[in-house]
Design an enzyme around this catalytic site. Structure first.
Site, mmCIF file in Angstrom:
data_model
loop_
_atom_site.group_PDB
_atom_site.id
_atom_site.type_symbol
_atom_site.label_atom_id
_atom_site.label_comp_id
_atom_site.label_asym_id
_atom_site.label_seq_id
_atom_site.Cartn_x
_atom_site.Cartn_y
_atom_site.Cartn_z
ATOM 1 N N LYS A 1 0.821 -1.216 0.000
ATOM 2 C CA LYS A 1 0.000 0.000 0.000
ATOM 3 C C LYS A 1 0.855 1.266 0.000
ATOM 4 C CE LYS A 1 -0.742 0.442 4.994
ATOM 5 N NZ LYS A 1 0.059 1.669 5.132
ATOM 6 N N THR A 2 2.009 1.252 0.694
ATOM 7 C CA THR A 2 2.870 2.437 0.705
ATOM 8 C C THR A 2 3.386 2.738 -0.692
ATOM 9 O OG1 THR A 2 3.530 1.925 2.977
ATOM 10 C CG2 THR A 2 4.902 3.486 1.771
ATOM 11 N N ASP B 1 -3.311 7.782 4.685
ATOM 12 C CA ASP B 1 -2.824 6.417 4.927
ATOM 13 C C ASP B 1 -3.391 5.908 6.251
ATOM 14 O OD1 ASP B 1 -1.416 4.087 4.597
ATOM 15 O OD2 ASP B 1 0.528 4.924 5.159
ATOM 16 N N GLU B 2 -3.449 4.577 6.402
ATOM 17 C CA GLU B 2 -3.933 3.934 7.638
ATOM 18 C C GLU B 2 -5.280 4.517 8.057
ATOM 19 O OE1 GLU B 2 -2.506 1.376 8.594
ATOM 20 O OE2 GLU B 2 -0.348 1.487 8.292
ATOM 21 N N GLN C 1 -7.143 -4.525 10.192
ATOM 22 C CA GLN C 1 -6.005 -4.134 11.019
ATOM 23 C C GLN C 1 -6.321 -2.921 11.899
ATOM 24 O OE1 GLN C 1 -1.911 -4.621 9.246
ATOM 25 N NE2 GLN C 1 -3.060 -4.648 7.338
ATOM 26 N N ARG D 1 2.663 -10.428 10.749
ATOM 27 C CA ARG D 1 4.032 -9.911 10.874
ATOM 28 C C ARG D 1 5.043 -10.960 10.415
ATOM 29 N NH1 ARG D 1 2.730 -5.712 9.915
ATOM 30 N NH2 ARG D 1 0.678 -6.663 9.742
#
Length: 748
Positions: free
Chosen positions: A32-33, A218-219, A249, A601
């Site tokens: 996504k970044t 973002d987020e 998330q 993770r």
């Protein structure tokens, strides 16, 4: 440069979809970044949009720095794009237009310790001797500001629902009054006051609505109510709002994040387009299947399923330990084995816990094995007292109305100025409606009206502050050095010859180095600029948990956004994970999202464990395996069935085994496939200790056995005659011995 060449088909489609409102549901590890950064670059390089009209809001300072570095590569360093956290954006706007709501541009930003000091003052003023009110007040103020509510608005929200609602709101209003008097805002105020500014100042709102033609967030799943309202106001004119996140998330509900923001985005904006990024580039198929197994049990979510082309990978291992010591021993044994046989480094491992209280036993086991580790989320650099003291001197000079800073430093180093003097000085400055620093800088003008004796006591400190105030125009690093020397920090700490004070002086020197680095990167930056940067640092000078070769022990919240080759998710028991508070509050779905974040993770290997007995709250407790373990396996059977089996076993013993007893063989029946396949070798009982020098038998030592040859001790557990060593013999595997009885010799 071809901006689209390193993107997959879905990513390219998102980058090129530039107009209107877009929701991108980006699964863990889906790039996504990269998509967010390339979309901004595409707007500037391909669509000809001015960089200064593009805003990118990130969640952390680290994400801001990473995005800026990527855009510098894609567009060059002069792209002009606004990239910042929403708190940094708020501070920047408030510095420019804050006078519209009664704040000078040099306002202070209070951290938690400053806010706590202010809350204590409010409580003391009200003559309340009840710590519960203090804690409740802090919580209520944070909640009110995250919801964007003034004291009056918050009263209508909680009246009739909360005990002492009238008192809490009265104290909240007084807290706000004192902040205003000090020309200060707490961290939550940055957004609370920005919302107020945008709603009351047409000039400010119009300026930034016209300026930001394209807004990226973002987020997005971690935004709270007031953040969302600010974003909507800024995007109202052009309507180009791009938000990216993952409802699976969303794990910060406890600090005000609203998963509804992302769940309802396409419902609130009927014309919004929705894209999904589902290809994961981080984890293996087995790990992703485990994550999907867990999260599919949530009801409030957008339907999606992660996939990968990285291959199937190794099976996830589960371990149902007899007790918490056994669980920690198993984890450390696995780590030792993977390092010795598979070439992993310590920084490749993460031990993830739901609560900080679970780290102790893993720390003990790692120390015993001489494995270096770090606990993420420890005491932060900028939170240390000595650092706060240096910064308080600088804050008092930058913002003459910051009475909290003055109160902090007026008797450091010790000058014989007691609390009574400080209180009287504070009362006097408040009654005169001038700052404490103003009183100090003009003592002669106030000496006749101050209570007797106070002027004499504070005279030395007043002279010091005059000197610092006259020299505040120095470059930031030079001024900090000047402050440290004038105040006498070195003498204050090194004169005691105490180890902790020597460490404090070393930390002050590190702060000076930080200021030098800041000045080099920001030539011409003002003292106010520097203090704002420090105030908005989330992690201070803490190291990146992956930066050095140490095992990471961390809570699941603190590793969001990170990845590790090997992950251990430990303590998976009901009322620990999911937590008892979450179960009582009906927040099971957020707990499940935390499990999902923890699983994703892992890149290569994932281990999930629980203990059947755990030492908690001063006693040994029987524990029920978490429902998340069964969900992770894809077995949606009733997890309580396992507890029934466990209870039946214990009841059938007649005499319950001690917490310190060896693990009973029957407790192994529910271990993983890999664990079940191993033969269980009963441990010999120590009949009589053998006279043998056990010095030197420690983790990492080399030993020799007459039958197995040379080996390396992985871990030593127990003491004296009961000490056991787990030893790796090349080509033969790992074997365990009672050191006092085994024919082992140390290799010097």
């Amino acid at each position: 440069m071809d901006l689209l060449s390193n993107l997959n088909e879905v990513q390219r489609e998102i980058v090129q979809d530039t107009e209107g409102k877009l929701l991108v549901l980006a699964g863990a590890g889906s790039g996504k970044t990269r998509v967010l950064t390339h979309r901004v670059a595409y707007l500037v390089a391909e669509k000809g949009v001015w960089g200064s009209s593009v805003l990118a809001i990130t969640f952390t300072n680290k994400a801001t720095a990473e995005m800026r570095e990527r855009l510098d590569v894609l567009l060059g360093p002069d792209h002009g794009v606004w990239i910042s956290t929403i708190h940094s954006l708020a501070a920047r706007i408030l510095r420019r237009f804050g006078e519209h709501i009664g704040y000078d541009s040099n306002f202070s930003i209070y951290d938690e310790s400053d806010s706590a000091r202010m809350i204590s003052k409010v409580i003391t003023e009200a003559q309340i001797d009840d710590n519960r009110i203090k804690e409740a007040l802090k919580e209520h103020i944070g909640k009110a500001k995250n919801e964007g509510m003034s004291p009056e608005e918050y009263f209508y929200e909680i009246n009739g629902l909360v005990n002492d609602a009238e008192l809490i709101v009265k104290l909240y209003a007084r807290y706000e009054e004192l902040l205003k008097h000090n020309n200060a805002m707490d961290f939550d105020d940055l957004l609370h006051k920005l919302k107020k500014l945008l709603m009351t100042s047409d000039e400010c709102l119009s300026y930034y609505q016209n300026k930001f033609r394209y807004i990226h967030v973002d987020e997005f799943q971690d935004t709270n109510k007031v953040q969302y309202e600010i974003i909507k106001m800024l995007a109202a004119k052009w309507g180009n709002l791009f938000v990216v996140g993952d409802d699976d998330q969303s794990i910060y509900g406890w600090r005000g994040a609203r998963v509804e923001n992302i769940l309802n985005f396409d419902k609130e904006f009927k014309d919004a387009k929705v894209h999904k990024l589902l290809e994961n580039y981080r984890s293996t198929e087995e790990i992703l299947n485990t994550a999907n197994n867990v999260i599919q049990n949530n009801k409030a979510r957008h339907e999606k399923k992660l996939f990968t082309n990285r291959g199937k990978g190794l099976k996830v291992e589960y371990y149902n330990a007899w007790n918490d010591r056994n669980e920690a021993e198993w984890v450390v044994g696995k780590i030792e084995s993977l390092i010795f046989y598979n070439g992993y480094r310590k920084k490749d491992f993460a031990i993830l816990v739901r609560a900080n209280s679970l780290t102790r036993i893993f720390e003990q086991m790692l120390q015993t094995s001489r494995l270096s580790y770090r606990v993420v989320g420890g005491y932060k650099f900028f939170d240390r007292k000595e650092i706060q003291d240096v910064l308080a001197y600088m804050r008092a000079v930058a913002n003459a109305r910051d009475n909290v800073a003055i109160e902090r430093i007026i008797n450091f180093p010790a000058r014989g100025i007691g609390d009574a003097t400080i209180d009287k000085l504070g009362v006097y400055s408040y009654e005169m409606q001038v700052s404490t620093l103003n009183v100090l800088l003009s003592l002669n003008d106030h000496a006749g009206r101050l209570p007797k004796g106070i002027a004499k006591k504070v005279e030395v400190f007043a002279d010091l502050m005059k000197d610092l105030y006259l020299n505040k125009g120095m470059p930031v690093d030079k001024f900090m050095q000047y402050v440290v020397e004038k105040v006498g920090f070195e003498q204050a700490y090194l004169s005691t010859k105490k180890e902790e004070d020597i460490t404090r002086w070393e930390n002050v020197q590190q702060l000076i180095n930080y200021a030098k680095e800041y000045s080099a990167k920001n030539p011409g930056a003002s003292l106010e600029d520097f203090l704002e940067t420090v105030s908005l640092e989330e992690s201070g000078k803490d190291e990146d948990p992956t930066s050095r070769d140490k095992i990471t022990i961390a809570t699941m919240h603190s590793v969001k956004g990170l990845e590790f080759r090997v992950v251990f998710i430990v303590g998976c028991e009901e009322e620990i994970f999911p937590s008892s508070q979450a179960l009582k509050a009906g927040e099971l779905e957020e707990e499940r999202r935390i499990m999902y974040v923890a699983i994703t993770r892992a890149q290569e290997r994932l281990y999930i464990s629980n203990a059947q007995r755990r030492f908690r709250f001063g006693k040994v407790q029987d524990c029920l395996q978490s429902r998340f373990v069964q969900e992770a396996k894809g077995e949606n059977e009733n997890a309580y069935k396992l507890f029934g089996e466990r209870k039946a076993y214990l009841d059938g013993l007649g005499k319950r085994p001690s917490y310190l007893d060896d693990e009973p063989a029957s407790s192994r029946i529910r271990e993983s496939q890999a664990t079940r396949a191993r033969a269980v070798v009963p441990q010999p009982k120590v009949v009589k200790p053998v006279a043998k020098d056990l010095t030197g038998y420690v983790g990492g030592a080399k030993v020799k056995h007459p039958n197995y040859g040379e080996g390396t001790i992985l871990v030593v557990l127990g003491e004296g005659a009961n000490a056991t060593a787990t030893i790796a013999f090349p080509g033969l595997g790992v074997k365990k011995f009672i050191i006092a009885l085994a024919p082992l010799t140390l290799i010097k």
